[in-house]
Design a protein around this motif. Structure first.
Motif, PDB file in Angstrom:
ATOM      1  N   GLY A  26       0.804  -1.206  -0.128  1.00  0.00           N
ATOM      2  CA  GLY A  26      -0.057  -0.179   0.032  1.00  0.00           C
ATOM      3  C   GLY A  26       0.707   1.251   0.091  1.00  0.00           C
ATOM      4  N   ALA A  27       2.051   1.106   0.806  1.00  0.00           N
ATOM      5  CA  ALA A  27       2.919   2.247   0.707  1.00  0.00           C
ATOM      6  C   ALA A  27       3.427   2.747  -0.502  1.00  0.00           C
ATOM      7  CB  ALA A  27       4.221   2.184   1.779  1.00  0.00           C
ATOM      8  N   GLU A  28       3.667   1.747  -1.437  1.00  0.00           N
ATOM      9  CA  GLU A  28       4.087   1.834  -2.842  1.00  0.00           C
ATOM     10  C   GLU A  28       3.192   2.460  -3.591  1.00  0.00           C
ATOM     11  OE1 GLU A  28       5.575  -0.994  -6.541  1.00  0.00           O
ATOM     12  OE2 GLU A  28       5.149  -2.211  -4.662  1.00  0.00           O
ATOM     13  N   PHE A  29       1.828   2.208  -3.613  1.00  0.00           N
ATOM     14  CA  PHE A  29       0.675   2.913  -4.143  1.00  0.00           C
ATOM     15  C   PHE A  29       0.927   4.451  -3.787  1.00  0.00           C
ATOM     16  CE2 PHE A  29      -1.193  -1.313  -4.275  1.00  0.00           C
ATOM     17  CZ  PHE A  29      -0.888  -1.573  -5.557  1.00  0.00           C
ATOM     18  N   ILE A  30       0.804   4.530  -2.587  1.00  0.00           N
ATOM     19  CA  ILE A  30       0.750   6.085  -2.075  1.00  0.00           C
ATOM     20  C   ILE A  30       1.978   6.631  -2.541  1.00  0.00           C
ATOM     21  CG2 ILE A  30       0.725   7.520   0.206  1.00  0.00           C
ATOM     22  CD1 ILE A  30      -1.829   6.001  -0.288  1.00  0.00           C
ATOM     23  N   ALA A  31       3.263   6.000  -2.670  1.00  0.00           N
ATOM     24  CA  ALA A  31       4.303   6.850  -2.887  1.00  0.00           C
ATOM     25  C   ALA A  31       4.364   7.018  -4.219  1.00  0.00           C
ATOM     26  CB  ALA A  31       5.447   5.860  -2.274  1.00  0.00           C
ATOM     27  N   ASP A  32       3.731   6.344  -5.163  1.00  0.00           N
ATOM     28  CA  ASP A  32       3.626   6.618  -6.495  1.00  0.00           C
ATOM     29  C   ASP A  32       2.615   7.767  -6.773  1.00  0.00           C
ATOM     30  OD1 ASP A  32       3.774   5.763  -9.195  1.00  0.00           O
ATOM     31  OD2 ASP A  32       1.975   5.301  -9.182  1.00  0.00           O
ATOM     32  N   ASP A  80      10.912  -1.509   6.267  1.00  0.00           N
ATOM     33  CA  ASP A  80      12.016  -0.872   5.063  1.00  0.00           C
ATOM     34  C   ASP A  80      11.626  -0.700   3.940  1.00  0.00           C
ATOM     35  OD1 ASP A  80      13.666  -0.638   7.437  1.00  0.00           O
ATOM     36  OD2 ASP A  80      15.031  -2.336   7.057  1.00  0.00           O
ATOM     37  N   GLU A  81      10.950  -1.679   3.407  1.00  0.00           N
ATOM     38  CA  GLU A  81      10.481  -1.874   2.103  1.00  0.00           C
ATOM     39  C   GLU A  81       9.579  -0.606   1.752  1.00  0.00           C
ATOM     40  OE1 GLU A  81      10.176  -4.274   3.990  1.00  0.00           O
ATOM     41  OE2 GLU A  81      11.360  -5.894   3.360  1.00  0.00           O
ATOM     42  N   GLY A  82       8.564  -0.390   2.604  1.00  0.00           N
ATOM     43  CA  GLY A  82       7.714   0.998   2.532  1.00  0.00           C
ATOM     44  C   GLY A  82       8.319   2.048   2.629  1.00  0.00           C
ATOM     45  N   ALA A  83       9.295   2.177   3.519  1.00  0.00           N
ATOM     46  CA  ALA A  83      10.075   3.390   3.754  1.00  0.00           C
ATOM     47  C   ALA A  83      10.905   3.569   2.610  1.00  0.00           C
ATOM     48  CB  ALA A  83      10.937   3.205   5.089  1.00  0.00           C
ATOM     49  N   ARG A 108      12.023   7.078  -2.437  1.00  0.00           N
ATOM     50  CA  ARG A 108      12.168   7.320  -3.834  1.00  0.00           C
ATOM     51  C   ARG A 108      11.340   8.517  -4.136  1.00  0.00           C
ATOM     52  NH1 ARG A 108      13.037   1.683  -3.963  1.00  0.00           N
ATOM     53  NH2 ARG A 108      10.759   1.215  -4.248  1.00  0.00           N
ATOM     54  N   SER A 109      10.282   8.578  -3.512  1.00  0.00           N
ATOM     55  CA  SER A 109       9.236   9.525  -4.024  1.00  0.00           C
ATOM     56  C   SER A 109       9.854  11.228  -3.675  1.00  0.00           C
ATOM     57  CB  SER A 109       7.701   9.229  -3.407  1.00  0.00           C
ATOM     58  OG  SER A 109       7.076   8.301  -4.009  1.00  0.00           O
ATOM     59  N   LEU A 110      10.400  10.776  -2.506  1.00  0.00           N
ATOM     60  CA  LEU A 110      10.916  12.318  -1.867  1.00  0.00           C
ATOM     61  C   LEU A 110      11.975  12.789  -2.481  1.00  0.00           C
ATOM     62  CD1 LEU A 110      10.857  11.294   2.019  1.00  0.00           C
ATOM     63  CD2 LEU A 110       9.351  12.858   0.609  1.00  0.00           C
ATOM     64  N   LYS A 111      12.829  12.073  -3.357  1.00  0.00           N
ATOM     65  CA  LYS A 111      13.847  12.399  -4.234  1.00  0.00           C
ATOM     66  C   LYS A 111      13.346  13.260  -5.569  1.00  0.00           C
ATOM     67  CE  LYS A 111      17.067   8.822  -3.367  1.00  0.00           C
ATOM     68  NZ  LYS A 111      18.021   7.585  -3.980  1.00  0.00           N
ATOM     69  N   VAL A 112      11.960  12.972  -5.689  1.00  0.00           N
ATOM     70  CA  VAL A 112      11.260  14.046  -6.864  1.00  0.00           C
ATOM     71  C   VAL A 112      11.072  15.214  -6.407  1.00  0.00           C
ATOM     72  CG1 VAL A 112       9.201  13.721  -8.461  1.00  0.00           C
ATOM     73  CG2 VAL A 112      10.490  11.687  -7.946  1.00  0.00           C
ATOM     74  N   GLY A 163      15.767   1.575   6.206  1.00  0.00           N
ATOM     75  CA  GLY A 163      14.673   2.383   5.638  1.00  0.00           C
ATOM     76  C   GLY A 163      14.950   3.838   6.012  1.00  0.00           C
ATOM     77  N   ALA A 164      15.934   4.154   7.251  1.00  0.00           N
ATOM     78  CA  ALA A 164      16.131   5.292   7.955  1.00  0.00           C
ATOM     79  C   ALA A 164      17.244   5.708   7.047  1.00  0.00           C
ATOM     80  CB  ALA A 164      16.611   5.370   9.143  1.00  0.00           C
ATOM     81  N   PHE A 165      18.268   5.051   6.395  1.00  0.00           N
ATOM     82  CA  PHE A 165      19.255   5.451   5.332  1.00  0.00           C
ATOM     83  C   PHE A 165      18.633   5.840   4.206  1.00  0.00           C
ATOM     84  CE2 PHE A 165      22.258   2.051   7.610  1.00  0.00           C
ATOM     85  CZ  PHE A 165      22.429   3.031   8.738  1.00  0.00           C
ATOM     86  N   ALA A 166      17.503   5.203   3.728  1.00  0.00           N
ATOM     87  CA  ALA A 166      17.065   5.658   2.328  1.00  0.00           C
ATOM     88  C   ALA A 166      16.500   6.921   2.425  1.00  0.00           C
ATOM     89  CB  ALA A 166      15.949   4.482   2.040  1.00  0.00           C
ATOM     90  N   ILE A 167      15.728   7.189   3.491  1.00  0.00           N
ATOM     91  CA  ILE A 167      15.029   8.538   3.894  1.00  0.00           C
ATOM     92  C   ILE A 167      15.941   9.579   4.037  1.00  0.00           C
ATOM     93  CG2 ILE A 167      13.445   9.654   5.197  1.00  0.00           C
ATOM     94  CD1 ILE A 167      11.856   7.311   5.734  1.00  0.00           C
ATOM     95  N   ALA A 168      17.036   9.406   4.722  1.00  0.00           N
ATOM     96  CA  ALA A 168      18.190  10.242   4.953  1.00  0.00           C
ATOM     97  C   ALA A 168      18.877  10.852   3.631  1.00  0.00           C
ATOM     98  CB  ALA A 168      19.138   9.781   5.869  1.00  0.00           C
ATOM     99  N   GLN A 169      19.152   9.647   2.599  1.00  0.00           N
ATOM    100  CA  GLN A 169      19.614   9.927   1.297  1.00  0.00           C
ATOM    101  C   GLN A 169      18.848  10.869   0.441  1.00  0.00           C
ATOM    102  OE1 GLN A 169      22.564   9.338   0.818  1.00  0.00           O
ATOM    103  NE2 GLN A 169      22.730  10.371  -1.179  1.00  0.00           N
ATOM    104  N   ALA A 170      17.479  10.572   0.518  1.00  0.00           N
ATOM    105  CA  ALA A 170      16.616  11.233  -0.248  1.00  0.00           C
ATOM    106  C   ALA A 170      16.353  12.735   0.276  1.00  0.00           C
ATOM    107  CB  ALA A 170      15.114  10.610  -0.177  1.00  0.00           C
TER     108      ALA A 170
END
Length: 610
Positions: free
Chosen positions: A500-506, A526-529, A534-538, A557-564
């Motif tokens: 569901g997070a993937e749909f919202i992120a899209d 972590d998968e949903g985060a 990826r959406s935050l990078k846009v 998941g925290a690393f991915a959000i921090a990088q974004a």
């Protein structure tokens, strides 16, 4: 010739050694020792000596036989010697040596006690002077021999001084600032009597909170003569004080003649039906009050009926808050009849009154005939089902003024959600819709989502605590990607998972309206985060607040959000909640570094809650 002689030790002449000076009388043991050194006089000693009344008896015998008369004479001599012999002084001296230290100790103790008594215990003159001093306002130091009483008197005086000092500070605040919050100070009735004087003819204070201060019905008499003369005070908060029905009656008698107070808050004050009746009578005469809060009291049908009757005569009241009472279906019915004629009411708060489907039918009928413009209706937590949702939908369809509708924590289900959705197609006034906690699944959310395609009025949608799952998130995301005008979307505890997070992120990649997104407790992990990262990078200039608490997110998941956050210089997020997850110090450090990087590069501050 044998004879027997018995001699007293003290009648025998003392023997002194040649080289020994004359000494003090010997002790008994010493006397025995010296006697043993006497030269033998052909006496035959008995087996053992006997100590009798301080004398040592020696029996001597010889080979000469004595006559009976001589024996009798010797016994007479012995008795005479016992009678005439003085009592030994050695035991007396021993007693003196033992008793003397104790006697000295007791004598010294007695002297010290007398001195202390003379110093501390007041005399008759002192007692008279102390009684005169006790009549004066300042009572001085009181002495007592009970443990701790002197300390307690001083401590009580200190506390009293501090209390007066605090009350003087509060009084200065009342005279200096337009808005004063004195809640939780616990100054009680006496403190209110002291502070109320500062409100008389006060031209500064406009909002005053005396909430949770231990005030009772007796304390409210402090306002008598004060509120009548005050023309500046507009808000009075007495919530959390158990004034009861008697306090309500006292206050209403005062407010009848008040022309300035527009908002009165009596939440959690132990009011019942009698207190509600007193307030209703005051509303019939008072024309200045606009907002009345009576939440979390014990008002039942009788009290509801009295308040409803007051609405027929009062044309100034705008908001009535009766959350957490016991109105029931009958209370709702009483309000329905009053609302048909009332033109002033704008907000009606009836959360948690067990109204039920029948009560809501009567209430919606009354609101449909309401001649005023109701803008807010809170009927949450009232045991409504799909049947009750049908009556609500009928009112939604007709209403042209309602802006805020709260149906939170009922049980309308998918069927009720579909009825609400149909009514929303005809409504163009509601901006905030709360359907949280109504057992709505994917089908019900799909019906609501379809409405958003053509409805640009709804800006806040609350769907938390509904098991919509990934399918419900997908249906909602597909619509919000390019349609609607939703600015606040709350999907906490909706079981959408990582999918569901993937749909919202899209949807976030294309949506330009969502500013606040709540995805708490959805098991994103972590998968949903990572999908959201990826959406935050846009480039997204709309999203400012993202809540990801309680989602079992770990360091990856925290690393991915921090990088974004680091890679997007145009990021608009100013608030990120990732608390109550499974982050270690490494994940927390990565997010902190990202926050510092954004601040350094763009001068934008992100509040990250860890």
């Amino acid at each position: 010739m044998v004879f027997t002689s018995t001699l007293s030790l003290y009648s025998h002449p003392q023997v002194r050694l040649r080289n020994q000076r004359l000494q003090a009388p010997l002790s008994t043991a010493a006397a025995v020792a010296q006697f043993a050194r006497l030269p033998a006089l052909n006496y035959r000693r008995t087996c053992s000596p006997r100590l009798r009344f301080g004398s040592f008896v020696v029996r001597a015998s010889s080979s000469v036989e004595g006559t009976r008369a001589r024996g009798t004479g010797s016994r007479r001599v012995y008795r005479q010697s016992q009678a005439s012999a003085p009592l030994s002084s050695a035991p007396v001296k021993q007693i003196v040596n033992i008793v003397a230290p104790f006697a000295a100790f007791f004598a010294l103790t007695f002297v010290i006690w007398k001195l202390v008594e003379k110093l501390l215990v007041p005399t008759q003159k002192q007692l008279k002077s102390s009684t005169v001093e006790s009549q004066s306002p300042s009572q001085g130091l009181k002495w007592s021999f009970a443990a701790g009483t002197n300390l307690l008197s001083q401590l009580g005086a200190k506390i009293e001084r501090q209390s007066k000092q605090k009350l003087n500070e509060f009084a200065r605040e009342l005279r200096s600032f337009p808005s004063i919050d004195m809640s939780g100070r616990n100054f009680g009735d006496e403190g209110l009597f002291f502070l109320a004087e500062s409100l008389a003819f006060n031209q500064t204070a406009e909002e005053v909170s005396f909430a949770a201060n231990g005030i009772t019905a007796a304390g409210l008499r402090a306002f008598d003569g004060v509120l009548q003369s005050n023309i500046t005070l507009k808000t009075l908060d007495l919530s959390g004080n158990l004034v009861g029905d008697e306090g309500a009656k006292c206050l209403c008698d005062i407010l009848v003649n008040n022309s300035s107070i527009e908002k009165l808050q009596l939440n959690s004050t132990d009011l019942g039906d009698e207190g509600a009746k007193a307030i209703a009578e005051m509303l019939k005469k008072n024309s200045s009050l606009r907002v009345l809060e009576l939440n979390n009291n014990m008002i039942e049908y009788s009290g509801f009926s009295s308040l409803a009757g007051a609405l027929l005569e009062n044309n100034s009241i705008r908001n009535i808050h009766l959350n957490g009472n016991y109105g029931g279906a009958l209370g709702a019915n009483a309000f329905a009849k009053a609302l048909e004629s009332n033109k002033s009411l704008r907000e009606l708060h009836l959360h948690g009154n067990s109204i039920g489907d029948e009560g809501i039918r009567s209430l919606m009928t009354g609101l449909s005939s309401h001649k005023g413009k109701l803008t807010l209706l809170d009927i949450s937590n009232n045991s409504l089902t799909a049947k009750g949702a049908f009556h609500v939908a009928e009112y939604i369809r007709k209403s042209k003024s309602l802006l805020w509708l709260n149906l939170y924590m009922n049980d309308i289900g998918d069927e009720g959600a579909e009825k609400i959705a149909v009514a929303l197609k005809e409504n163009r006034s509601i901006t905030t819709l709360d359907l949280g906690g109504n057992n709505i699944h994917a089908d019900g959310v799909s019906s609501i989502a379809q409405v958003l395609k053509d409805n640009l009025v709804i800006t806040t949608l609350e769907l938390s605590y509904n098991p919509i799952g990934p399918d419900g998130a997908k249906a909602l995301a597909e619509v919000l990607k390019f349609h609607g005008n939703i600015k606040t979307l709350k999907l906490g505890w909706c079981q959408i998972g990582a999918k569901g997070a993937e749909f919202i992120a899209d949807a976030l990649k294309y949506n330009t309206t969502i500013s606040i997104l709540d995805l708490r407790a959805n098991g994103l992990r972590d998968e949903g985060a990572q999908c959201l990262a990826r959406s935050l990078k846009v480039v997204n200039e709309a999203l400012t607040s993202l809540d990801l608490g309680f989602n079992e997110i770990r360091d990856d998941g925290a690393f991915a959000i921090a990088q974004a956050l680091k890679s997007n210089d145009d990021v608009a997020v100013s608030s990120l909640n990732i608390a109550s997850n499974f982050l270690t110090k490494f994940g927390q450090s990565a997010l902190a570094d990202a926050r510092d990087h954004v601040l350094e590069m763009t001068e934008k501050e992100i509040n990250i809650f860890l």
